[in-house]
Design an enzyme around this catalytic site. Sequence first.
Site, PDB file in Angstrom:
ATOM      1  N   GLY A  20       0.828  -1.215   0.000  1.00  0.00           N
ATOM      2  CA  GLY A  20       0.000   0.000   0.000  1.00  0.00           C
ATOM      3  C   GLY A  20       0.849   1.245   0.000  1.00  0.00           C
ATOM      4  O   GLY A  20       2.068   1.184  -0.191  1.00  0.00           O
ATOM      5  N   ASN A  21       0.218   2.376   0.189  1.00  0.00           N
ATOM      6  CA  ASN A  21       0.947   3.635   0.254  1.00  0.00           C
ATOM      7  C   ASN A  21       0.366   4.498   1.368  1.00  0.00           C
ATOM      8  O   ASN A  21      -0.605   4.118   2.013  1.00  0.00           O
ATOM      9  CB  ASN A  21       0.909   4.345  -1.102  1.00  0.00           C
ATOM     10  CG  ASN A  21      -0.504   4.659  -1.526  1.00  0.00           C
ATOM     11  OD1 ASN A  21      -1.172   5.475  -0.911  1.00  0.00           O
ATOM     12  ND2 ASN A  21      -0.964   3.984  -2.577  1.00  0.00           N
ATOM     13  N   ARG A  22       0.989   5.656   1.594  1.00  0.00           N
ATOM     14  CA  ARG A  22       0.661   6.441   2.782  1.00  0.00           C
ATOM     15  C   ARG A  22      -0.438   7.479   2.555  1.00  0.00           C
ATOM     16  O   ARG A  22      -0.646   8.345   3.380  1.00  0.00           O
ATOM     17  CB  ARG A  22       1.930   7.130   3.284  1.00  0.00           C
ATOM     18  CG  ARG A  22       2.969   6.133   3.737  1.00  0.00           C
ATOM     19  CD  ARG A  22       4.284   6.789   4.055  1.00  0.00           C
ATOM     20  NE  ARG A  22       4.139   7.837   5.057  1.00  0.00           N
ATOM     21  CZ  ARG A  22       5.092   8.661   5.419  1.00  0.00           C
ATOM     22  NH1 ARG A  22       6.275   8.553   4.858  1.00  0.00           N
ATOM     23  NH2 ARG A  22       4.888   9.581   6.322  1.00  0.00           N
TER      24      ARG A  22
END
Length: 415
Positions: free
Chosen positions: A211-213
């Site tokens: 995932g990413n932030r």
Amino acid sequence: MRVVVGISGGIAAYKAALAIRELVQAGHDVHVVPTASALRFIGRPTLEALSRNPVTDEVFDDVASVRHVALGQQADLIIVLPATANTLAKLAHGLADDLLGTTILASRAPLVLAPAMHTEMWEQPAVQANVATLVSRGVTLVGPVAGQLTGADSGMGRMAEPHEVVSAALALVDGGASQQGTAARGALAGRTVVVSAGGTREPIDPVRFLGNRSSGAMGVAVATAARDAGAAVTLVGANLDVPVPTGVEHVSVETTAQLAQAMQALADADVVVMAAAVADYRVDEVSAGKRTKESWGETPTLQLALNPDILAQLAQRERTNLVVGFAAETEADDAALLERGRAKLARKGADLLVLNRVGHTEGFGDVRTAVRVLDASGIVAESRGDKVSVARDIIDAIAARLAAHDRSNPTEEPR
Ligand code: CTP
């Protein structure tokens, strides 16, 4: 506009400070009327400093001016946040035993309540009956929402975020005409807008993902600004960390494939904004069972496959609508940053690209941000500030672009 902010006595009273500040910053004349118990949760000096007006809960202060009548009659809007179970009961029955009660009864202004209480209290038939009575009389409720409550527990009853309450209340009065900027003056009235927000997740196995932030805050702010500008908005949210604004349709997705499918289905909206941080790669073979150290070994490798470029697909189809992309770049040099933005805009084929710089902390979940909006000819808008005001500027740039398109295609049906 003259806004009365009522505060009743619940722990969420401290959040009223944020709503007051937002209203004052937007240029409104704010008069705060706390109940006596609210003043046990938040101090009068805080409320006076933020509202820039004197604050009292006393009916017997400043009697010569008949304060409650003056406050009530002159109000264009009354917002009560938080509205406790006790305040809902008093309002439902027209009780006027304090300055807030008398002010509300002395007013014909729209009344917006943001209830906050524990789940058990909210679900009590008595509370629900009071809510039904108030709603049947035209009172607007914003929230409550499900989430963390005062103690360790969570559930329905949490107050909607102050910004949500303020934007819903302002949208109610003149379709938000009191806010600043063209975005607030119905510049997108009659338009359909789709905004993707958040970050996609690619499963590795049933319990893990890549995932990413991205919190989704920027995309949600853009969706909110579009709503405030009068558009019918659909928010396609990928794993949002922020609440979905009231008054927008919400489609929830998790993976890039789901996001692509949702966006394709909505691709004909007048404006399509891809603010989501899309995972460029997915895991080639997702494990059906949980991967263990035993099955993975000491130096596991993940085979990745390239995901489709959703923005490019949306932009490069045959279309007459407006497609807007976002680009978060880590490039430190300004000229190089702009060049990357221009190249990305051209590569994807979007009409506008919102460009901002991010670092390991910069940009993600931050309250402040700075963006430039590019089209094929260069920079068309710049904005710096909190995400809410930046989002309004982005919507202004989008509305200006749509208006220019309408002027150059006068025979076409307005989009
Ligand atoms: N985007 C998309 N589909 C992807 C990747 C990105 O629709 N598979 C969209 C994003 O929502 C954003 C824009 O494209 O609006 C730019 O995203 P970015 O990650 O900067 O683009 P990339 O093509 O991944 O560029 P880079 O190789 O620089 O990461």
